[in-house]
Design a protein around this motif. Sequence first.
Motif, PDB file in Angstrom:
ATOM      1  N   PRO A 201       0.793  -1.226   0.000  1.00 19.57           N
ATOM      2  CA  PRO A 201       0.000   0.000   0.000  1.00 19.57           C
ATOM      3  C   PRO A 201       0.830   1.282   0.000  1.00 19.57           C
ATOM      4  O   PRO A 201       0.495   2.244  -0.704  1.00 19.57           O
ATOM      5  N   VAL A 202       1.919   1.307   0.763  1.00 23.97           N
ATOM      6  CA  VAL A 202       2.712   2.531   0.823  1.00 23.97           C
ATOM      7  C   VAL A 202       3.304   2.888  -0.544  1.00 23.97           C
ATOM      8  O   VAL A 202       3.542   4.069  -0.845  1.00 23.97           O
ATOM      9  N   ASP A 203       3.496   1.890  -1.396  1.00 25.88           N
ATOM     10  CA  ASP A 203       4.017   2.125  -2.757  1.00 25.88           C
ATOM     11  C   ASP A 203       2.937   2.639  -3.704  1.00 25.88           C
ATOM     12  O   ASP A 203       3.240   3.168  -4.775  1.00 25.88           O
ATOM     13  N   LEU A 204       1.680   2.416  -3.314  1.00 26.80           N
ATOM     14  CA  LEU A 204       0.557   2.688  -4.219  1.00 26.80           C
ATOM     15  C   LEU A 204      -0.280   3.892  -3.812  1.00 26.80           C
ATOM     16  O   LEU A 204      -1.310   4.161  -4.424  1.00 26.80           O
ATOM     17  N   ALA A 205       0.160   4.633  -2.794  1.00 31.97           N
ATOM     18  CA  ALA A 205      -0.639   5.752  -2.279  1.00 31.97           C
ATOM     19  C   ALA A 205      -1.021   6.732  -3.384  1.00 31.97           C
ATOM     20  O   ALA A 205      -2.152   7.222  -3.444  1.00 31.97           O
ATOM     21  N   GLY A 206      -0.086   6.988  -4.294  1.00 30.53           N
ATOM     22  CA  GLY A 206      -0.343   7.941  -5.365  1.00 30.53           C
ATOM     23  C   GLY A 206      -1.272   7.421  -6.441  1.00 30.53           C
ATOM     24  O   GLY A 206      -1.724   8.187  -7.296  1.00 30.53           O
ATOM     25  N   GLU A 207      -1.566   6.114  -6.402  1.00 30.25           N
ATOM     26  CA  GLU A 207      -2.414   5.506  -7.430  1.00 30.25           C
ATOM     27  C   GLU A 207      -3.836   5.221  -6.962  1.00 30.25           C
ATOM     28  O   GLU A 207      -4.645   4.667  -7.706  1.00 30.25           O
ATOM     29  N   LEU A 208      -4.147   5.582  -5.718  1.00 33.02           N
ATOM     30  CA  LEU A 208      -5.482   5.293  -5.190  1.00 33.02           C
ATOM     31  C   LEU A 208      -6.557   6.003  -6.016  1.00 33.02           C
ATOM     32  O   LEU A 208      -6.455   7.196  -6.293  1.00 33.02           O
ATOM     33  N   LYS A 209      -7.579   5.257  -6.368  1.00 35.07           N
ATOM     34  CA  LYS A 209      -8.673   5.787  -7.180  1.00 35.07           C
ATOM     35  C   LYS A 209      -9.940   5.983  -6.347  1.00 35.07           C
ATOM     36  O   LYS A 209     -10.955   6.441  -6.850  1.00 35.07           O
ATOM     37  N   ALA A 210      -9.881   5.597  -5.088  1.00 31.92           N
ATOM     38  CA  ALA A 210     -11.005   5.756  -4.171  1.00 31.92           C
ATOM     39  C   ALA A 210     -10.446   5.995  -2.774  1.00 31.92           C
ATOM     40  O   ALA A 210      -9.359   5.505  -2.447  1.00 31.92           O
ATOM     41  N   PRO A 211     -11.160   6.752  -1.947  1.00 30.56           N
ATOM     42  CA  PRO A 211     -10.681   7.006  -0.585  1.00 30.56           C
ATOM     43  C   PRO A 211     -10.756   5.753   0.281  1.00 30.56           C
ATOM     44  O   PRO A 211     -11.720   4.998   0.217  1.00 30.56           O
ATOM     45  N   VAL A 212      -9.720   5.546   1.074  1.00 29.90           N
ATOM     46  CA  VAL A 212      -9.655   4.383   1.961  1.00 29.90           C
ATOM     47  C   VAL A 212      -9.578   4.845   3.412  1.00 29.90           C
ATOM     48  O   VAL A 212      -8.815   5.757   3.748  1.00 29.90           O
ATOM     49  N   LEU A 213     -10.381   4.208   4.246  1.00 29.15           N
ATOM     50  CA  LEU A 213     -10.302   4.386   5.694  1.00 29.15           C
ATOM     51  C   LEU A 213      -9.498   3.218   6.250  1.00 29.15           C
ATOM     52  O   LEU A 213      -9.879   2.057   6.068  1.00 29.15           O
ATOM     53  N   GLY A 214      -8.389   3.520   6.896  1.00 30.45           N
ATOM     54  CA  GLY A 214      -7.554   2.478   7.485  1.00 30.45           C
ATOM     55  C   GLY A 214      -7.757   2.427   8.987  1.00 30.45           C
ATOM     56  O   GLY A 214      -7.690   3.468   9.662  1.00 30.45           O
ATOM     57  N   LEU A 215      -8.019   1.242   9.521  1.00 27.68           N
ATOM     58  CA  LEU A 215      -8.275   1.058  10.953  1.00 27.68           C
ATOM     59  C   LEU A 215      -7.187   0.161  11.534  1.00 27.68           C
ATOM     60  O   LEU A 215      -7.071  -1.011  11.155  1.00 27.68           O
ATOM     61  N   TYR A 216      -6.392   0.704  12.452  1.00 30.30           N
ATOM     62  CA  TYR A 216      -5.203   0.012  12.947  1.00 30.30           C
ATOM     63  C   TYR A 216      -5.131   0.040  14.472  1.00 30.30           C
ATOM     64  O   TYR A 216      -5.758   0.864  15.117  1.00 30.30           O
ATOM     65  N   GLY A 217      -4.359  -0.904  15.023  1.00 30.37           N
ATOM     66  CA  GLY A 217      -4.172  -0.991  16.464  1.00 30.37           C
ATOM     67  C   GLY A 217      -2.764  -0.569  16.854  1.00 30.37           C
ATOM     68  O   GLY A 217      -1.781  -1.001  16.232  1.00 30.37           O
ATOM     69  N   GLU A 218      -2.677   0.241  17.880  1.00 31.52           N
ATOM     70  CA  GLU A 218      -1.372   0.738  18.331  1.00 31.52           C
ATOM     71  C   GLU A 218      -0.462  -0.397  18.800  1.00 31.52           C
ATOM     72  O   GLU A 218       0.751  -0.339  18.665  1.00 31.52           O
ATOM     73  N   LYS A 219      -1.073  -1.474  19.320  1.00 35.08           N
ATOM     74  CA  LYS A 219      -0.292  -2.588  19.866  1.00 35.08           C
ATOM     75  C   LYS A 219      -0.180  -3.764  18.881  1.00 35.08           C
ATOM     76  O   LYS A 219       0.089  -4.895  19.284  1.00 35.08           O
ATOM     77  N   ASP A 220      -0.397  -3.495  17.605  1.00 32.30           N
ATOM     78  CA  ASP A 220      -0.260  -4.534  16.576  1.00 32.30           C
ATOM     79  C   ASP A 220       1.222  -4.821  16.385  1.00 32.30           C
ATOM     80  O   ASP A 220       1.967  -3.974  15.884  1.00 32.30           O
ATOM     81  N   THR A 221       1.659  -6.016  16.774  1.00 37.33           N
ATOM     82  CA  THR A 221       3.085  -6.334  16.698  1.00 37.33           C
ATOM     83  C   THR A 221       3.571  -6.563  15.269  1.00 37.33           C
ATOM     84  O   THR A 221       4.759  -6.483  14.985  1.00 37.33           O
TER      85      THR A 221
END
Length: 284
Positions: A201-221
């Motif tokens: 995903p970090v490589d494709l940020a400039g190619e996004l054709k639709a808005p994405v909501l990302g949901l992440y956990g602070e303690k995700d190892t």
Amino acid sequence: MHDDTPNASSPISRREFAVTTLAVGFALSTQPVAADTITTDTTGLTAGEVKIPVKDGTIPAYRAVPDKGGPFPTVLVVQEIFGVHEHIKDVCRRLAKLGYLAVAPELYARQGDVSKMELQEIISKIVPKVPDSQVMSDLDATVEWAKKSGNGDTAKLGVTGFCWGGRVVWLYAAHNPKLKAGVAWYGRLTGKATELQPKFPVDLAGELKAPVLGLYGEKDTGIPVKDVEAMRAALKKADKPGEIVVYPDAPHAFFADYRPSYRKDPAEDGWKRLKEWFKKNGVA
């Protein structure tokens, strides 16, 4: 109509697919299942297994849709690393109760049946063999199936996915110009590129054709906060609409109510945000 005979245009026969029908219940590697697992009934729904025609045969999928009315806004549900097992089916039913046609294709169908595998076996034997290009193609085929079914309004198309499927959400938002919105739950954002999985995903940020909501956990190892911050920076640099929420103290798989990783408050907040995100971006 696909037959079982390989030909020039269909190099893999349906017979060679490793998975032709969905697993029943929860995947072996997720046992034991929590006693308070959320179970959504099928009242008012048409729900069950369907077959999706793809380039080289047919893959199974789970779909849930209101049993009256339509066509309905369509949401692709992308499986966790455990394939389309009971939790993913339940998510489809939850979305159908909100008025969506929700469909989850089995995206490992060619590579193997993960429902009876331990987690490390899935990670080592299946995941590296699933080409991103195949996943994108199968999701496109699922959209086409939804459109032809008569129940899906694919002009109002969304995608959501979890874990392995969270990464796929970002990729699909860069792939399909007709997508309206995506919601990615704790999907990997960076990683080592391979021939079958060349970009993250970090490589494709400039190619996004639709808005994405990302949901992440602070303690995700497995997905450190620095990766999340790198994705935020990439979205900002590309000037792409998107939003990332990091829940304090939440681990990976905080939405998975059948596992010890479940965290009720972030799970419920994330679901509320999903509903608002889809509505705001035309998937309603």
